[in-house]
Scaffold this motif. Sequence first.
Motif, PDB file in Angstrom:
ATOM      1  N   TYR A   1       0.829  -1.207   0.000  1.00  0.00           N
ATOM      2  CA  TYR A   1       0.000   0.000   0.000  1.00  0.00           C
ATOM      3  C   TYR A   1       0.870   1.266   0.000  1.00  0.00           C
ATOM      4  O   TYR A   1       0.573   2.229  -0.721  1.00  0.00           O
ATOM      5  CB  TYR A   1      -0.913   0.003   1.222  1.00  0.00           C
ATOM      6  N   THR A   2       1.928   1.255   0.787  1.00  0.00           N
ATOM      7  CA  THR A   2       2.843   2.411   0.822  1.00  0.00           C
ATOM      8  C   THR A   2       3.435   2.673  -0.558  1.00  0.00           C
ATOM      9  O   THR A   2       3.495   3.816  -1.021  1.00  0.00           O
ATOM     10  CB  THR A   2       3.966   2.168   1.840  1.00  0.00           C
TER      11      THR A   2
ATOM     12  N   TRP B   1       1.767   6.854  -7.167  1.00  0.00           N
ATOM     13  CA  TRP B   1       0.862   7.869  -7.709  1.00  0.00           C
ATOM     14  C   TRP B   1       1.400   9.280  -7.490  1.00  0.00           C
ATOM     15  O   TRP B   1       1.297  10.137  -8.374  1.00  0.00           O
ATOM     16  CB  TRP B   1      -0.521   7.725  -7.079  1.00  0.00           C
TER      17      TRP B   1
ATOM     18  N   VAL C   1       0.793   4.254  -2.986  1.00  0.00           N
ATOM     19  CA  VAL C   1       0.581   5.682  -2.745  1.00  0.00           C
ATOM     20  C   VAL C   1       1.774   6.490  -3.255  1.00  0.00           C
ATOM     21  O   VAL C   1       1.608   7.521  -3.934  1.00  0.00           O
ATOM     22  CB  VAL C   1       0.346   5.943  -1.247  1.00  0.00           C
TER      23      VAL C   1
END
Length: 351
Positions: free
Chosen positions: A300-301, A307, A304
Amino acid sequence: MSLPEFWFLLIAVLFTGYFVLEGFDFGVGMLMPILGKGSEVRKRVVLNTIGPVWDGNEVWLLTAGGAMFAAFPEWYASLFSGFYLALLLILVGLIARACAIEWRSKINDDKWRVWCDIGIGLGSWIPALAWGLAFANIVRGVKLNEHKQIGGNLLDLLNPYALLGGLTTLLLFMLHGALFIALKTGNEVRDDAQALIRKLFVPTAVVVAAFGIWTQLAYGEGWTWIPLALAVVGLLLAGFAATQGRDGWAFAGTALTIAGATALLFGSLFPNVLPSTIDAAFSLTVDGRGGTVSASSTHYTLVVMSWVAVAMVPVVLIYQGWTYWVFRQRLTVEQIPAPIGLPLESARTDA
């Protein structure tokens, strides 16, 4: 390509940009006393070649360090603790150089300028040498134990391969800086820079070739012959273009050499980010393959961060490119005013 692999590649690109751009800053700082020749105006011509861009070039290091911290926290923690003294020397040098550049013109005093010139010199020589030492040791491997801690001391970093790496970055950045000065100046300063380039080229080529071949034979992969070949082509291009007075092509040649050398180092390192010489199982890798230790952050890190990078990196590149376009003109001694209280003719000789 997985996200950890993508971020390893992006960090390699960021360090490549840093070495290409900050490399000529270091070169200018190292050559300032030589091409300044005791003349205050000539020194200011040399220093003003990087005046509008040097602090922007340092942002590449901050971005690379931040990306390493966020994407590979284990790599960041082990590296910065084990290489603490070496990285501290680099940091102190960068701080001294930044303060010296910013404050040099604040006081019209010869002794003050001498001390600032010393700060610029030390802040250029030390990082130019230390970056080569650091990255050569990373590729070679360190005494990384099962607790992700690096053993040994600063003297362990001064092995023959690392010393050759330090000498490589030192000479390559110096040649890169000399070519940038020739590109950005005119008249006698440019003539002196071109004469210095002819003296620097052969020893730089020999050292770069020796380090590149050693790296490829000892640590490289089959495909890393490609960046090594690009580095050689770039150096040959720089030498030929310099003899023809094609300053732009010559500078592009050393930029290609630095990019190729950096790609060779990162390519030789992958999939490791910090190999262990104690046991291969203790090595930190991009994703923990082969039973090694994963250095990457959570999925997940990385999503993010990806993007954010896609949105912001093009903006930064466009802005910095525009900065170089605005300040693209050559500088000469005639364009530099004398310091307040110092006659112009005196400034152009021995201040």
